[in-house]
Design a protein around this motif. Structure first.
Motif, short mmCIF file in Angstrom:
data_model
loop_
_atom_site.label_atom_id
_atom_site.label_comp_id
_atom_site.label_asym_id
_atom_site.label_seq_id
_atom_site.Cartn_x
_atom_site.Cartn_y
_atom_site.Cartn_z
N PRO A 1 0.80 -1.23 0.00
CA PRO A 1 0.00 0.00 0.00
C PRO A 1 0.83 1.29 0.00
N ASP A 2 2.15 1.18 0.14
CA ASP A 2 2.99 2.37 0.20
C ASP A 2 2.96 3.16 -1.10
N SER A 3 3.27 4.43 -1.01
CA SER A 3 3.25 5.34 -2.16
C SER A 3 4.43 5.07 -3.10
N PRO A 4 4.33 5.53 -4.35
CA PRO A 4 5.48 5.42 -5.26
C PRO A 4 6.74 6.09 -4.67
N LYS A 5 6.56 7.21 -4.01
CA LYS A 5 7.70 7.91 -3.40
C LYS A 5 8.36 7.05 -2.32
N SER A 6 7.55 6.40 -1.50
CA SER A 6 8.07 5.50 -0.47
C SER A 6 8.81 4.32 -1.11
N HIS A 7 8.23 3.77 -2.19
CA HIS A 7 8.88 2.68 -2.91
C HIS A 7 10.24 3.11 -3.45
N LYS A 8 10.31 4.31 -4.01
CA LYS A 8 11.57 4.80 -4.58
C LYS A 8 12.64 4.89 -3.49
N LYS A 9 12.28 5.42 -2.33
CA LYS A 9 13.23 5.52 -1.20
C LYS A 9 13.66 4.12 -0.74
N PHE A 10 12.71 3.19 -0.67
CA PHE A 10 12.98 1.81 -0.26
C PHE A 10 13.97 1.16 -1.23
N ILE A 11 13.72 1.34 -2.52
CA ILE A 11 14.60 0.78 -3.55
C ILE A 11 16.01 1.36 -3.44
N GLU A 12 16.09 2.67 -3.27
CA GLU A 12 17.40 3.32 -3.18
C GLU A 12 18.14 2.91 -1.91
N LYS A 13 17.44 2.90 -0.79
CA LYS A 13 18.07 2.56 0.49
C LYS A 13 18.55 1.11 0.53
N GLN A 14 17.77 0.21 -0.04
CA GLN A 14 18.09 -1.22 0.03
C GLN A 14 18.75 -1.76 -1.25
N ASN A 15 18.96 -0.87 -2.22
CA ASN A 15 19.58 -1.26 -3.50
C ASN A 15 18.79 -2.39 -4.18
N LEU A 16 17.47 -2.23 -4.21
CA LEU A 16 16.60 -3.25 -4.82
C LEU A 16 16.63 -3.09 -6.33
N LYS A 17 16.41 -4.18 -7.03
CA LYS A 17 16.51 -4.20 -8.49
C LYS A 17 15.23 -4.62 -9.20
N HIS A 18 14.13 -4.75 -8.48
CA HIS A 18 12.89 -5.17 -9.11
C HIS A 18 11.80 -4.11 -8.94
N ILE A 19 10.72 -4.31 -9.66
CA ILE A 19 9.60 -3.37 -9.69
C ILE A 19 8.81 -3.45 -8.38
N LEU A 20 8.43 -2.27 -7.86
CA LEU A 20 7.50 -2.19 -6.75
C LEU A 20 6.31 -1.36 -7.20
N LEU A 21 5.11 -1.83 -6.90
CA LEU A 21 3.89 -1.14 -7.28
C LEU A 21 3.12 -0.69 -6.04
N SER A 22 2.46 0.45 -6.19
CA SER A 22 1.71 1.06 -5.10
C SER A 22 0.22 0.74 -5.21
N ASP A 23 -0.34 0.16 -4.15
CA ASP A 23 -1.76 -0.20 -4.08
C ASP A 23 -2.37 0.50 -2.86
#
Length: 151
Positions: free
Chosen positions: A71-93
């Motif tokens: 349920p997190d926002s796209p902005k939250s996902h972007k921060k999560f990806i950057e902080k954890q160096n994630l390489k896959h898609i996250l979608l906001s619901d």
């Protein structure tokens, strides 16, 4: 209502970490591992996301794309990806409508209380949009390997 093997995967269109809408049909040239998780940057969700990222090459060799939904926002996902160096898609619901359609927004026990929330779950969806495997109420640690082993 929980989905079962053989069911048609419910369609959706959600924004990713870059605020771009992505739908199930945009991804169905590949097999999809769609995983639902409760919240960005929490211990279990971080472990699960990191595990999927670490095994991304193994999934890619099998022609599989990994997509996480919370349920997190796209902005939250972007921060999560950057902080954890994630390489896959996250979608906001944010309305949890997709989670509801997949049967993963449900009652669960949290700290001894019954609450509604995202039940950590994953689905393997084939190129035709059919559910090939379901994993409901899973443990974060080691789940990515379990999914990989089941492909």
């Amino acid at each position: 209502m929980k989905l079962e093997i053989g069911d048609k995967a419910p369609d959706f269109r959600l924004k990713n970490q870059d605020d771009i809408e992505i739908g199930l049909k945009d991804l169905n040239s590949k097999v999809i591992v769609l995983y639902f998780y409760p919240k960005d940057n929490t211990p279990g969700c971080t472990i699960e996301a990191q595990d999927f990222t670490e095994k991304l090459d193994d999934f890619a060799k099998k022609g599989v794309v990994i997509v996480g939904i919370s349920p997190d926002s796209p902005k939250s996902h972007k921060k999560f990806i950057e902080k954890q160096n994630l390489k896959h898609i996250l979608l906001s619901d944010p309305t949890r409508s997709v989670a509801t359609n997949y049967g993963v927004y449900a009652k669960k026990m949290m700290y001894g209380k019954e609450v509604f929330g995202i039940v950590r779950s994953s689905f393997i969806i084939d190129k035709n949009g059919e559910i090939k495997k379901v994993f409901y109420n899973i443990k974060a640690k080691g789940h990515a390997q379990d999914v990989l082993d089941s492909l």
